[in-house]
Every structure is written in C-alpha cells, then in structure tokens.
Design an enzyme around this catalytic site. Structure first.
Site, short mmCIF file in Angstrom:
data_model
loop_
_atom_site.label_atom_id
_atom_site.label_comp_id
_atom_site.label_asym_id
_atom_site.label_seq_id
_atom_site.Cartn_x
_atom_site.Cartn_y
_atom_site.Cartn_z
CE LYS A 57 76.39 84.06 84.73
NZ LYS A 57 75.87 85.21 85.45
CD GLN A 101 74.17 85.69 88.65
OE1 GLN A 101 75.20 85.34 88.09
NE2 GLN A 101 73.04 85.89 87.99
CG ASP A 124 78.16 90.54 83.70
OD1 ASP A 124 78.06 89.73 82.76
OD2 ASP A 124 77.45 90.49 84.73
#
Ligand code: NAP
Length: 299
Positions: A57, A101, A124
């Site tokens: 990422k 994460q 997200d």
C-alpha cells in the site's frame, strides 16, 4: 473438441490504469490545494502477511504521489495509545485517509478502533456511517475490495441489471458490502455462507459468482453455470508438494476457466484492485476537504 477458456478480468492492468489516472489528477490538484493527499496506514505487531500488505500500500501511495503517514507499533501497544494516535490523525490536516491494518493482536478491540476513525477519513469504508450510507445508496467511502470488484466488472462492461448474483461469504469486510453493491447495481443477490445447505445448488444459478470464503479451491467447475462471470476474492497462502508457498484463491482456476465466460486470476485479479480503490478513496477525501475549504472554487 476445442476447449473453451474464460476471458481474464485483469485487475492488475486496470489497477495500473487507475494509478496512472490518479497520478495525473494529483499532479494537477497539488498546485491548487498546496499539498499532496495523505494516507496513514497503522500496523501493530509483526504479522508477515500484514507487513507485506502495508508495504504494498505504501509503495502504491509513493507511486501516485500520496504522502504516507503510516506508523508501525510494537505488538504490546495498548488500546489507549492507538486511540490517541487515531484521534490526532483525525485532526491532522495533512491526512485524508486512515486505515488500521487487520488483523490486530488479540488484546486490542479492532471494532472500537475502526469506529473511532473520522468517517470522512475512513479510507477502507468500514465505519458504520459509511456502511450505513452504502445501505441507503448514498454517496460515501465504499469498502475497497467490493468496490474494486464493481469497478472491474464495469471496466469489462459486464451488465448486472436483472442478473442472478451469488456472493459466497458474508463478512463485514467483503461479503456483506459486496452483496449491497451488487443490489445497488440491480442484480438479484443471494448470499451463501458456512451454514448454507447445498452450496453447489446455489452457485450453479449464478450469472455472476463472487467467491469470498477464504477456502482454497472451494469453488469447483461443476459448481459454476456455463458462461458465468467468476470473481475470486479469496487470497489463501498454501504450501505445495515441493514445500513452496504460493497464493491461491477460493476457485479452482484451471477447471473453472473451462466453464466460465470471465474469471479473475489470483494473484492479479481482485488484490491489486483493492489497493487501487484505497488510493481512490484517499483522493476522494482529499478533494472533498479541498472543496469544503473553498480551494477548488475555480473548478
Ligand atoms: P472471513 O471474515 O473469514 O469470512 C469468510 C466468509 O466465508 C464467512 O462469511 C463464512 O461464513 C464464509 N464461509 C466459510 N466457509 C464457507 C463454506 N464452506 N461455504 C460457504 N461459505 C463459507 O473472510 P474475509 O475477510 O471475508 O475474506 C475472505 C477471503 O477474501 C480471504 O481469503 C481473504 O484473504 C480474502 N480477501 C481478499 C482481499 C483482496 O484484496 N483480494 C481483501 C479482503 C479479503 P460464516 O459467516 O457462516 O462463518
């Protein structure tokens, strides 16, 4: 007899195209806004798979011109410390997107942390406010993996209206938002899960089959309707007979490709699209903030 082979839904190529579009967009906007977009990826502990995803990422961010404000915390970091970090990122004017994460170490309350992220920085798309917007069909940040699947289907001009779509998996990360997005696109949606009876009889009806169970090889060719579109969200690390580790999906690719019209490979299908949509969400938040601050009034 000639063997039929499905066309590939090439997520890697499309993700590359999205990266290029974002790069030009960011170059153009930076002069007006006075700063690049910023994304903070927070990671706790040393899970090697998570570390690889985070590196990926951050590399993608660097490629398109998004500044990374990621932080890596030791395994024993407390809930309070992380809540403080999220709070200060919520207030930080250089940060447009925040992502925690997963998975987190067991002593941490992941849901509480996700809920603490400001909904407009929820890169997200997992905050209840953004999931609520999805349920209501309102604009908002969408979960990256299912949004990546939708973008991929759109790129190949696969129409969903009136089609039978089956989603295998009902997680809040993939299955549920995926089903809602398919519904929003006018598909007739069925969700299967670990308690569903006779999975084959359900998947066999799918014009569009999305596999997101996390079980290698769960979907076999005989479970797929001839001519179906098969999207494999699964990312499972397996060790082959030679002791080599590799990534496989939930779909038995080789045999299913002989039945389906379209299929995603693993790797190179949904995975790169998830990252591309994460970058896109970050840029969308960046743009929204700039508009609210009157920095794009000439547009
Ligand atoms: P998850 O939270 O473990 O959810 C798995 C879902 O599959 C659950 O709803 C479960 O049902 C269902 N399931 C399990 N066994 C099943 C079976 N035999 N038949 C039908 N359904 C079954 O996993 P997730 O986070 O959604 O992820 C799913 C997969 O996608 C994983 O391989 C993950 O690595 C991958 N993934 C990939 C990306 C990407 O970027 N490509 C992103 C996220 C996730 P119950 O609810 O009844 O337990």
């Amino acid at each position: 007899m000639e063997t039929k082979t499905a066309k590939t839904l090439d997520g890697k190529a499309l993700a590359e195209k999205i990266h290029q579009e974002l790069t030009s967009q960011i170059t153009e906007l930076q002069t007006k806004i006075g700063r690049p977009p910023g994304l903070a990826v927070l990671m706790v502990g040393d899970n090697p798979a998570s570390a690889a995803y985070v590196r990926n990422k951050e590399k993608a961010c660097a490629k398109v011109g998004i500044a990374s404000f990621g932080q890596h915390f030791p395994q024993e970091t407390s809930q309070e410390e992380l809540e403080d970090v999220i709070e200060s990122l919520n207030q930080d004017a250089l940060v447009d997107g925040i992502l925690v994460q997963l998975p987190l170490p067991e002593h941490l309350d992941a849901v509480k942390l996700l809920h603490q992220i400001a909904p407009d920085k929820d890169a997200d798309g997992l905050h209840p406010v953004n999931l609520g917007r999805l349920v209501r069909g309102e604009r908002g940040l969408r979960s990256c993996t299912p949004a990546g699947v939708m973008r991929l289907l759109q790129e190949y001009e696969i129409s969903l209206r009136g089609k039978q779509a089956v989603v295998v998996g009902r997680s809040i990360l993939v299955g549920k938002p995926m089903a809602l997005m398919l519904l929003e696109a006018d598909a007739t949606v069925t969700i299967a899960h670990s308690r569903s009876h006779e999975l084959k009889s359900i998947t066999k009806n799918a014009d569009v089959l999305i596999a997101a169970a996390g079980l290698p090889g769960l979907i076999t060719a005989d479970m797929v309707k001839p001519g179906a579109v098969v999207v494999d969200v699964g990312m499972n690390r397996v060790t082959d007979a030679n002791g080599k580790s590799r990534l496989v999906g939930d779909v038995q690719f080789a045999s299913t490709a002989g039945v389906a019209e379209y299929i995603t490979p693993v790797p190179g299908g949904v995975g790169p699209m998830t990252v591309a949509l994460l970058l896109q969400n970050t840029v969308a938040s960046y743009l929204q903030t700039a508009k609210e601050q009157g920095k794009l009034n000439d547009k």
